[in-house]
Design a protein around this motif. Sequence first.
Motif, PDB file in Angstrom:
ATOM      1  N   GLN A 275       0.644  -1.127   0.042  1.00 54.35           N
ATOM      2  CA  GLN A 275      -0.060   0.013   0.035  1.00 54.35           C
ATOM      3  C   GLN A 275       0.922   1.086  -0.177  1.00 54.35           C
ATOM      4  OE1 GLN A 275      -2.252  -0.637   3.650  1.00 54.35           O
ATOM      5  NE2 GLN A 275      -4.095  -1.546   2.753  1.00 54.35           N
TER       6      GLN A 275
ATOM      7  N   GLU B 234      -4.366   1.006  -1.619  1.00 51.25           N
ATOM      8  CA  GLU B 234      -3.702  -0.194  -2.243  1.00 51.25           C
ATOM      9  C   GLU B 234      -3.328   0.023  -3.561  1.00 51.25           C
ATOM     10  OE1 GLU B 234      -6.289  -3.795  -1.938  1.00 51.25           O
ATOM     11  OE2 GLU B 234      -6.809  -3.136   0.170  1.00 51.25           O
ATOM     12  N   CYS B 235      -1.966  -0.186  -3.670  1.00 49.38           N
ATOM     13  CA  CYS B 235      -1.398  -0.137  -5.050  1.00 49.38           C
ATOM     14  C   CYS B 235      -0.236  -0.905  -5.346  1.00 49.38           C
ATOM     15  CB  CYS B 235      -0.910   1.309  -5.191  1.00 49.38           C
ATOM     16  SG  CYS B 235      -0.199   1.628  -6.679  1.00 49.38           S
ATOM     17  N   ASP B 236      -0.413  -1.924  -5.986  1.00 48.81           N
ATOM     18  CA  ASP B 236       0.937  -3.009  -6.162  1.00 48.81           C
ATOM     19  C   ASP B 236       1.812  -2.165  -6.860  1.00 48.81           C
ATOM     20  OD1 ASP B 236       2.294  -5.397  -7.753  1.00 48.81           O
ATOM     21  OD2 ASP B 236       1.425  -5.863  -5.825  1.00 48.81           O
TER      22      ASP B 236
ATOM     23  N   ASP C 252       1.879  -1.675 -10.523  1.00 47.14           N
ATOM     24  CA  ASP C 252       0.573  -0.976 -11.127  1.00 47.14           C
ATOM     25  C   ASP C 252       1.207   0.459 -11.574  1.00 47.14           C
ATOM     26  OD1 ASP C 252      -1.582   0.553 -11.933  1.00 47.14           O
ATOM     27  OD2 ASP C 252      -2.729  -0.359 -10.283  1.00 47.14           O
TER      28      ASP C 252
ATOM     29  N   LYS D 186      -1.281   3.646 -11.879  1.00 45.20           N
ATOM     30  CA  LYS D 186      -1.672   4.176 -10.607  1.00 45.20           C
ATOM     31  C   LYS D 186      -0.669   4.806  -9.905  1.00 45.20           C
ATOM     32  CE  LYS D 186      -4.922   2.978  -6.861  1.00 45.20           C
ATOM     33  NZ  LYS D 186      -5.937   1.926  -6.352  1.00 45.20           N
ATOM     34  N   LEU D 187       0.355   4.260  -9.650  1.00 44.00           N
ATOM     35  CA  LEU D 187       1.656   5.081  -8.914  1.00 44.00           C
ATOM     36  C   LEU D 187       2.195   6.173  -9.560  1.00 44.00           C
ATOM     37  CD1 LEU D 187       4.249   1.878  -8.429  1.00 44.00           C
ATOM     38  CD2 LEU D 187       3.057   3.374  -6.725  1.00 44.00           C
TER      39      LEU D 187
ATOM     40  N   LEU E 298      -0.267   8.583  -8.306  1.00 42.44           N
ATOM     41  CA  LEU E 298      -0.148   9.080  -6.812  1.00 42.44           C
ATOM     42  C   LEU E 298       1.240   9.659  -6.666  1.00 42.44           C
ATOM     43  CD1 LEU E 298      -1.239   5.630  -5.311  1.00 42.44           C
ATOM     44  CD2 LEU E 298      -2.456   7.690  -5.170  1.00 42.44           C
TER      45      LEU E 298
ATOM     46  N   ARG F 122       8.106   6.917  -8.782  1.00 43.43           N
ATOM     47  CA  ARG F 122       7.698   5.752  -9.351  1.00 43.43           C
ATOM     48  C   ARG F 122       8.824   4.868  -9.688  1.00 43.43           C
ATOM     49  NH1 ARG F 122       7.928   3.054 -14.145  1.00 43.43           N
ATOM     50  NH2 ARG F 122       6.458   4.922 -14.996  1.00 43.43           N
TER      51      ARG F 122
END
Length: 529
Positions: free
Chosen positions: A186, A204-206, A209, A212-213, A216, A222
Amino acid sequence: MDLKQEINRRRTFAIISHPDAGKTTLTEKLLLYGGAIQTAGSVKGKATAKHAVSDWMELEKQRGISITSSVMQFEYDGYCINILDTPGHQDFSEDTYRTLMAADSVVMVIDAAKGIEPQTRKLFKVTAMRHIPIFTFINKLDRDARDPFELLDQLEKEFGIGTYPVNWPIGCGVDFKGVFDRDRRQIMTFNEFHRGQDRLQAIECDITDTEKLDELIGEYSRRDLVDQIELLDGASFDFDIDQVRCGKLTPVFFGSALTNFGVEPFLENFLKMTTAPLARNTTEGEVVPESENFSAFVFKIQANMNKAHRDRMTFMRICSGKFERDKEYYHVQGKKSLRLSQPQQLMADSRQIVNEAYAGDIIGVFDPGIFSIGDTVCEAKHKVEFEGIPTFAPEHFAVIEHKDSLKRKQFVKGVEQIAQEGAIQIFHEPNTGMERVIVGVVGVLQFEVLEHRLKNEYNVDVIRTNMPYQFIRWIKNEEIDVSKLNLTSDTKWVQDFKGNNLLIFTSEWNINWALDKNEGLILEDFSRN
């Protein structure tokens, strides 16, 4: 709830650090989450006009540092938590050493920009000797910081301990984006305006991903994060709770106590990983916490915590069983029974009478002068005696005299009471009284504290004359005529107030001289249990 359940939900730990690493700030944020306080004080008085809750002594509030350890208890998520907030400054380290004896685990706070500092090294050594769990909170990620791999490497090399980063920082300073929880996969994003007003929600973020990263934390952060996590997962120590609980592996958390970032996840993880109260050694073996027989030892004495009462408070760590108010117990060293009718649990200088307490808890009791540090209190029918707490040799000496002869009684009372707390040692030259007291301390700031307290708590002004001595030794063979010893001119014969003979020296050379020139003389190190 039965005895075992009550004891198993206790968590008793000390917080240690070098000065200004953020120890007291972290303590207060933990208290905020437990609902024990509503607003955190600022250690340096910047964020708010309040002073740190755990700093109760007037001089602490003036200097913005912790001078004496504080005890705080609060409830959180079904746990009963006892925090021992310790002084960070090396001149008050003896108080910290004693307090560590009452803890079952330790939280070590490290400044992310400075890494391991001298006082942290000293305190770690004391902790490591007891093989108790050590948890590391690397603080101030909202400021410029060292490379996190460098910090881990420093911990491993200097302390000889494995590290397991539970979370991992994403940047630092103005580029600090938050942390990545390695186990839960996370992201917790950083908002410098959070200040603990709301509970932060993890996202939650693998790590795979990408889209999504990037949204964020941005593409640049990232890429760095992915590379670092890949390196960590492949090369770092594996998590092993048994290694944690014997002090060989330290879980590491990154965050910012001042902005309250990462504090609650740290608390939640810590409570799951740390131990319930541990067994304690006595002169005849181990005492387990779940024993039905109450036992406790004295690890701290403090006079005049409350100006209105001018009382003396003795702090006890309960080691086994259940304590009950007004029940008759046995004071082992005093060899007599007693009733503790006003036991208290404390929040720094705030007090609350308690009717019962359990193994792991810290209680304060009013003390008319009968207790000493290291004393045992237990059931009369099941007597035990806990191992003593070491006394450390003073390294600085000064003569203290009262200015006003009419205040001799206050002077004597003040010096004796403060000495009983263990922070200072008092001596006198043979055949002299209490007009001139020789005070020995581990750190020179203790002289300032002594003068301040004599003035403010006992209304006595004093004159201090520093002395050149650095070493002290007991004269072990009592039959020797000390007055006839062949000593150098800068060696002084002193006595403690039990009449024991000691010598203080300006150098190790003078110690060797005394041994060489006086056949049969046996000198013993001052430090003893």
